[in-house]
Design a protein around this motif. Structure first.
Motif, short mmCIF file in Angstrom:
data_model
loop_
_atom_site.label_atom_id
_atom_site.label_comp_id
_atom_site.label_asym_id
_atom_site.label_seq_id
_atom_site.Cartn_x
_atom_site.Cartn_y
_atom_site.Cartn_z
N LEU A 198 23.84 10.66 -1.36
CA LEU A 198 23.60 9.87 -0.25
C LEU A 198 22.35 9.12 -0.56
N SER A 199 21.32 10.35 -1.09
CA SER A 199 20.05 9.76 -1.14
C SER A 199 19.61 9.31 -2.69
N ASP A 200 20.47 9.05 -3.25
CA ASP A 200 20.36 8.56 -4.44
C ASP A 200 19.69 7.01 -4.81
N ASP A 201 18.87 6.80 -5.61
CA ASP A 201 18.11 5.76 -5.64
C ASP A 201 19.13 4.55 -5.68
N ASP A 202 20.42 4.86 -6.32
CA ASP A 202 21.26 3.85 -6.71
C ASP A 202 21.94 3.07 -5.35
N VAL A 203 22.19 4.21 -4.46
CA VAL A 203 22.63 4.01 -3.23
C VAL A 203 21.67 3.16 -2.21
N LEU A 204 20.36 3.49 -2.40
CA LEU A 204 19.29 2.98 -1.59
C LEU A 204 19.22 1.49 -1.90
N VAL A 205 19.36 1.18 -3.19
CA VAL A 205 19.14 -0.12 -3.63
C VAL A 205 20.42 -0.86 -3.57
N THR A 206 21.74 -0.38 -3.47
CA THR A 206 22.72 -1.29 -3.29
C THR A 206 22.93 -1.50 -1.76
N ILE A 220 26.22 5.36 10.26
CA ILE A 220 27.36 5.85 9.01
C ILE A 220 28.20 4.56 8.70
N GLU A 221 28.19 3.49 9.65
CA GLU A 221 29.25 2.38 9.40
C GLU A 221 28.73 1.53 8.27
N VAL A 222 27.24 1.56 8.07
CA VAL A 222 26.74 1.06 6.76
C VAL A 222 27.17 1.60 5.44
N LEU A 223 27.34 2.89 5.49
CA LEU A 223 27.64 3.50 4.54
C LEU A 223 29.35 3.54 4.27
N MET A 224 29.86 3.31 5.29
CA MET A 224 31.30 3.15 5.16
C MET A 224 31.54 1.86 4.59
N GLU A 225 30.80 0.88 4.91
CA GLU A 225 30.76 -0.58 4.31
C GLU A 225 30.47 -0.79 2.77
N LEU A 226 29.48 0.30 2.56
CA LEU A 226 29.23 0.11 1.09
C LEU A 226 30.22 0.87 0.28
N ILE A 227 30.87 1.90 0.59
CA ILE A 227 31.95 2.62 0.01
C ILE A 227 33.03 1.51 -0.12
N GLU A 228 33.45 0.86 0.80
CA GLU A 228 34.70 0.08 1.00
C GLU A 228 34.61 -1.15 0.26
N ASN A 229 33.31 -2.02 0.18
CA ASN A 229 33.12 -3.17 -0.09
C ASN A 229 32.42 -3.18 -1.41
N LYS A 230 31.70 -2.11 -1.84
CA LYS A 230 30.84 -2.36 -3.14
C LYS A 230 31.42 -1.58 -4.16
N SER A 231 31.28 -1.91 -5.43
CA SER A 231 31.81 -1.06 -6.73
C SER A 231 31.18 0.45 -6.62
N GLU A 234 20.64 -2.52 0.00
CA GLU A 234 19.71 -3.64 0.70
C GLU A 234 20.28 -4.93 0.94
N ASP A 235 21.70 -4.76 0.47
CA ASP A 235 22.49 -5.95 0.35
C ASP A 235 23.51 -5.91 1.63
N ILE A 236 23.13 -4.88 2.43
CA ILE A 236 24.20 -4.67 3.46
C ILE A 236 23.22 -4.90 4.91
N GLU A 237 23.50 -5.81 5.85
CA GLU A 237 22.92 -6.12 6.85
C GLU A 237 22.99 -5.07 7.73
N GLY A 238 21.59 -4.70 8.29
CA GLY A 238 21.38 -3.61 9.25
C GLY A 238 21.31 -2.50 8.65
N SER A 239 20.95 -2.29 7.38
CA SER A 239 20.79 -0.90 6.68
C SER A 239 19.48 -0.36 6.72
N GLN A 240 18.52 -0.95 7.34
CA GLN A 240 17.33 -0.50 6.71
C GLN A 240 16.76 0.84 7.20
N ALA A 241 17.29 1.04 8.77
CA ALA A 241 17.05 2.29 9.14
C ALA A 241 17.61 3.34 8.54
N THR A 242 18.97 3.02 8.06
CA THR A 242 19.73 3.92 7.05
C THR A 242 18.81 4.46 5.90
#
Length: 236
Positions: A175-183, A139-150, A185-193
Protein backbone atom coordinates in the motif's frame (compact mmCIF):
# COMPACT_ATOMS: atom_id res chain seq x y z
CA UNK A 1 21.79 -21.04 21.07
CA UNK A 2 24.55 -19.01 19.42
CA UNK A 3 24.22 -17.51 15.95
CA UNK A 4 27.40 -15.83 14.67
CA UNK A 5 27.16 -12.80 12.40
CA UNK A 6 29.06 -12.78 9.13
CA UNK A 7 29.94 -9.83 6.91
CA UNK A 8 28.17 -11.53 4.01
CA UNK A 9 24.98 -11.99 6.07
CA UNK A 10 24.90 -9.64 9.09
CA UNK A 11 21.28 -10.45 10.02
CA UNK A 12 20.68 -13.60 12.04
CA UNK A 13 17.32 -15.33 11.82
CA UNK A 14 15.00 -14.96 14.83
CA UNK A 15 14.17 -17.99 16.91
CA UNK A 16 11.64 -18.74 19.63
CA UNK A 17 13.22 -18.55 23.07
CA UNK A 18 10.10 -19.08 25.18
CA UNK A 19 6.32 -19.09 24.96
CA UNK A 20 3.71 -18.59 27.64
CA UNK A 21 0.04 -17.85 27.97
CA UNK A 22 -1.71 -15.34 30.20
CA UNK A 23 -5.10 -13.75 30.66
CA UNK A 24 -5.78 -10.15 29.75
CA UNK A 25 -6.16 -9.24 33.43
CA UNK A 26 -2.77 -7.74 34.15
CA UNK A 27 -1.27 -4.34 34.89
CA UNK A 28 1.81 -2.50 33.69
CA UNK A 29 3.73 -3.40 36.86
CA UNK A 30 3.04 -7.09 36.18
CA UNK A 31 4.70 -6.71 32.78
CA UNK A 32 7.66 -4.91 34.35
CA UNK A 33 8.09 -7.64 36.97
CA UNK A 34 8.00 -10.32 34.26
CA UNK A 35 10.63 -8.48 32.21
CA UNK A 36 12.89 -8.17 35.24
CA UNK A 37 12.43 -11.84 36.13
CA UNK A 38 13.30 -12.91 32.57
CA UNK A 39 16.28 -10.53 32.60
CA UNK A 40 17.65 -11.92 35.87
CA UNK A 41 17.11 -15.56 34.93
CA UNK A 42 18.84 -14.96 31.61
CA UNK A 43 21.79 -13.35 33.39
CA UNK A 44 22.17 -16.51 35.46
CA UNK A 45 22.76 -18.34 32.16
CA UNK A 46 25.22 -15.67 30.94
CA UNK A 47 22.67 -14.20 28.51
CA UNK A 48 22.40 -10.40 28.53
CA UNK A 49 19.03 -9.06 27.36
CA UNK A 50 19.60 -5.70 25.70
CA UNK A 51 16.03 -4.71 24.80
CA UNK A 52 12.38 -5.71 24.86
CA UNK A 53 10.00 -5.17 21.96
CA UNK A 54 6.22 -5.22 22.36
CA UNK A 55 3.03 -4.13 20.66
CA UNK A 56 1.17 -0.87 21.30
CA UNK A 57 -0.92 -1.97 24.29
CA UNK A 58 -1.11 0.94 26.77
CA UNK A 59 0.03 -1.30 29.62
CA UNK A 60 3.17 -2.29 27.72
CA UNK A 61 3.87 1.35 26.87
CA UNK A 62 3.62 2.29 30.54
CA UNK A 63 5.92 -0.62 31.40
CA UNK A 64 8.45 0.77 28.93
CA UNK A 65 8.29 4.18 30.58
CA UNK A 66 8.69 2.68 34.05
CA UNK A 67 11.62 0.54 32.95
CA UNK A 68 13.46 3.40 31.22
CA UNK A 69 12.44 6.23 33.55
CA UNK A 70 10.87 8.15 30.68
CA UNK A 71 8.66 10.62 32.59
CA UNK A 72 7.68 7.79 34.92
CA UNK A 73 9.15 6.23 38.04
CA UNK A 74 8.45 3.02 39.89
CA UNK A 75 9.15 3.85 43.52
CA UNK A 76 9.70 0.30 44.76
CA UNK A 77 12.47 -0.61 42.31
CA UNK A 78 15.50 1.58 41.54
CA UNK A 79 16.04 0.02 38.13
CA UNK A 80 18.56 2.51 36.77
CA UNK A 81 20.72 2.25 39.92
CA UNK A 82 21.53 -1.43 39.44
CA UNK A 83 25.21 -2.28 39.08
CA UNK A 84 24.55 -4.18 35.84
CA UNK A 85 22.90 -1.20 34.13
CA UNK A 86 24.25 0.01 30.81
CA UNK A 87 25.50 3.59 30.61
CA UNK A 88 24.83 5.71 27.54
CA UNK A 89 27.76 7.91 26.60
CA UNK A 90 25.95 11.02 25.39
CA UNK A 91 27.65 14.10 23.97
CA UNK A 92 27.24 16.99 26.39
CA UNK A 93 25.25 19.08 23.90
CA UNK A 94 22.63 16.32 23.55
CA UNK A 95 21.67 16.22 27.22
CA UNK A 96 19.33 19.20 26.95
CA UNK A 97 16.85 17.19 24.87
CA UNK A 98 17.61 13.54 25.73
CA UNK A 99 15.00 12.89 28.40
CA UNK A 100 15.78 9.33 29.50
CA UNK A 101 18.33 8.58 32.25
CA UNK A 102 21.73 7.72 30.81
CA UNK A 103 21.83 4.49 32.87
CA UNK A 104 19.51 1.77 31.57
CA UNK A 105 19.21 -1.88 32.52
CA UNK A 106 17.68 -2.57 29.10
CA UNK A 107 16.02 -0.65 26.30
CA UNK A 108 12.44 -0.81 25.04
CA UNK A 109 10.79 -0.16 21.72
CA UNK A 110 7.55 -0.94 19.96
CA UNK A 111 7.44 -3.82 17.53
CA UNK A 112 7.69 -1.94 14.20
CA UNK A 113 5.82 -4.59 12.19
CA UNK A 114 2.94 -4.39 14.65
CA UNK A 115 3.06 -0.59 14.49
CA UNK A 116 2.74 -0.67 10.69
CA UNK A 117 -0.16 -3.12 10.73
CA UNK A 118 -1.90 -0.98 13.38
CA UNK A 119 -1.75 2.01 11.03
CA UNK A 120 -2.98 -0.07 8.10
CA UNK A 121 -5.85 -1.56 10.10
CA UNK A 122 -6.95 1.85 11.36
CA UNK A 123 -7.12 3.14 7.80
CA UNK A 124 -9.13 0.12 6.61
CA UNK A 125 -11.49 0.01 9.60
CA UNK A 126 -15.19 0.71 9.07
CA UNK A 127 -15.47 2.36 12.48
CA UNK A 128 -12.66 4.92 12.20
CA UNK A 129 -12.82 8.31 10.51
CA UNK A 130 -9.41 9.81 9.76
CA UNK A 131 -8.92 13.42 8.76
CA UNK A 132 -5.82 15.20 7.50
CA UNK A 133 -6.72 18.83 7.24
CA UNK A 134 -10.24 18.82 5.82
CA UNK A 135 -9.83 15.68 3.73
CA UNK A 136 -10.62 12.12 4.77
CA UNK A 137 -8.21 9.20 4.56
CA UNK A 138 -10.35 6.91 2.46
CA UNK A 139 -10.35 3.26 1.49
CA UNK A 140 -12.64 4.22 -1.40
CA UNK A 141 -9.82 5.88 -3.32
CA UNK A 142 -7.78 2.70 -2.98
CA UNK A 143 -10.71 0.65 -4.25
CA UNK A 144 -11.06 3.05 -7.18
CA UNK A 145 -7.35 2.66 -7.86
CA UNK A 146 -7.58 -1.13 -7.95
CA UNK A 147 -10.72 -1.22 -10.09
CA UNK A 148 -9.92 1.52 -12.59
CA UNK A 149 -6.14 1.58 -12.93
CA UNK A 150 -3.91 -1.07 -14.47
CA UNK A 151 -2.35 -3.45 -11.95
CA UNK A 152 0.94 -2.90 -13.76
CA UNK A 153 0.93 0.69 -12.48
CA UNK A 154 0.35 -0.04 -8.78
CA UNK A 155 0.58 -3.85 -8.24
CA UNK A 156 -2.23 -3.84 -5.66
CA UNK A 157 -4.92 -6.49 -5.26
CA UNK A 158 -8.14 -6.46 -3.25
CA UNK A 159 -6.62 -8.60 -0.49
CA UNK A 160 -4.31 -5.67 0.29
CA UNK A 161 -7.32 -3.70 1.54
CA UNK A 162 -9.04 -6.66 3.20
CA UNK A 163 -9.10 -6.22 6.97
CA UNK A 164 -9.63 -9.92 7.73
CA UNK A 165 -5.88 -10.51 7.90
CA UNK A 166 -4.96 -7.95 10.54
CA UNK A 167 -1.27 -8.94 10.63
CA UNK A 168 -0.69 -8.64 6.89
CA UNK A 169 2.57 -6.71 6.91
CA UNK A 170 3.19 -7.38 3.21
CA UNK A 171 0.04 -5.39 2.53
CA UNK A 172 1.56 -2.45 4.44
CA UNK A 173 4.54 -2.46 2.09
CA UNK A 174 2.33 -2.85 -0.98
CA UNK A 175 0.00 0.00 0.00
CA UNK A 176 2.84 2.41 0.76
CA UNK A 177 4.88 1.61 -2.33
CA UNK A 178 6.02 4.60 -4.40
CA UNK A 179 4.12 3.34 -7.46
CA UNK A 180 0.87 3.42 -5.48
CA UNK A 181 1.52 6.97 -4.27
CA UNK A 182 2.29 8.16 -7.80
CA UNK A 183 -0.75 6.46 -9.34
CA UNK A 184 -3.04 7.87 -6.63
CA UNK A 185 -2.18 11.39 -7.80
CA UNK A 186 -4.58 10.87 -10.71
CA UNK A 187 -7.50 10.09 -8.38
CA UNK A 188 -9.52 12.99 -7.02
CA UNK A 189 -9.67 13.38 -3.25
CA UNK A 190 -6.66 11.15 -2.59
CA UNK A 191 -4.26 13.65 -1.02
CA UNK A 192 -5.03 12.72 2.60
CA UNK A 193 -4.73 9.04 1.77
CA UNK A 194 -1.38 9.63 0.08
CA UNK A 195 -0.08 11.51 3.13
CA UNK A 196 -1.21 8.70 5.42
CA UNK A 197 0.41 6.05 3.21
CA UNK A 198 3.58 8.14 3.08
CA UNK A 199 3.55 8.12 6.88
CA UNK A 200 3.22 4.33 6.82
CA UNK A 201 6.09 4.07 4.35
CA UNK A 202 8.36 6.27 6.45
CA UNK A 203 7.76 4.16 9.55
CA UNK A 204 8.67 1.02 7.61
CA UNK A 205 11.83 2.69 6.29
CA UNK A 206 12.78 3.96 9.73
CA UNK A 207 12.22 0.82 11.78
CA UNK A 208 11.94 -2.23 9.51
CA UNK A 209 14.15 -1.85 6.45
CA UNK A 210 17.67 -3.15 7.09
CA UNK A 211 19.29 -1.09 4.34
CA UNK A 212 18.20 2.32 5.64
CA UNK A 213 21.21 4.44 6.61
CA UNK A 214 21.52 5.90 10.10
CA UNK A 215 20.76 9.45 9.00
CA UNK A 216 17.75 8.22 7.01
CA UNK A 217 16.52 6.29 10.05
CA UNK A 218 16.43 9.59 11.92
CA UNK A 219 14.79 11.45 9.03
CA UNK A 220 12.01 8.91 8.46
CA UNK A 221 11.23 8.48 12.16
CA UNK A 222 10.94 12.24 12.70
CA UNK A 223 8.86 12.55 9.53
CA UNK A 224 6.20 10.46 11.26
CA UNK A 225 6.17 12.83 14.22
CA UNK A 226 5.94 16.02 12.18
CA UNK A 227 3.41 14.51 9.79
CA UNK A 228 1.04 14.21 12.77
CA UNK A 229 1.72 17.81 13.82
CA UNK A 230 1.75 19.68 10.53
CA UNK A 231 -0.64 17.39 8.69
CA UNK A 232 -3.15 17.73 11.55
CA UNK A 233 -3.94 14.03 11.57
CA UNK A 234 -7.18 13.57 13.49
CA UNK A 235 -9.12 10.54 14.73
CA UNK A 236 -12.87 10.46 15.23
Amino acid sequence: MVQPLFASNPYSSPFLLAAYRLTNKFKAVDVLHRWLWIFEKSRESNVRIVAYSTDCDARYLLSMRLATGFFAKYNNIAICDRVDALEINLPQEWKAWFFMPIRQIFFCFQDPVHLCTKLRNRMLSDTSFLLIGKEEVSIEVLMELIENKSKIAHDLVKTDINLNDRQNFTSCLNLSDDDVLVTLEDIEGSQATRIYLRLLRNIALAYVEHNTSTIDHIYHSWFGVFCDVHGKLGYM
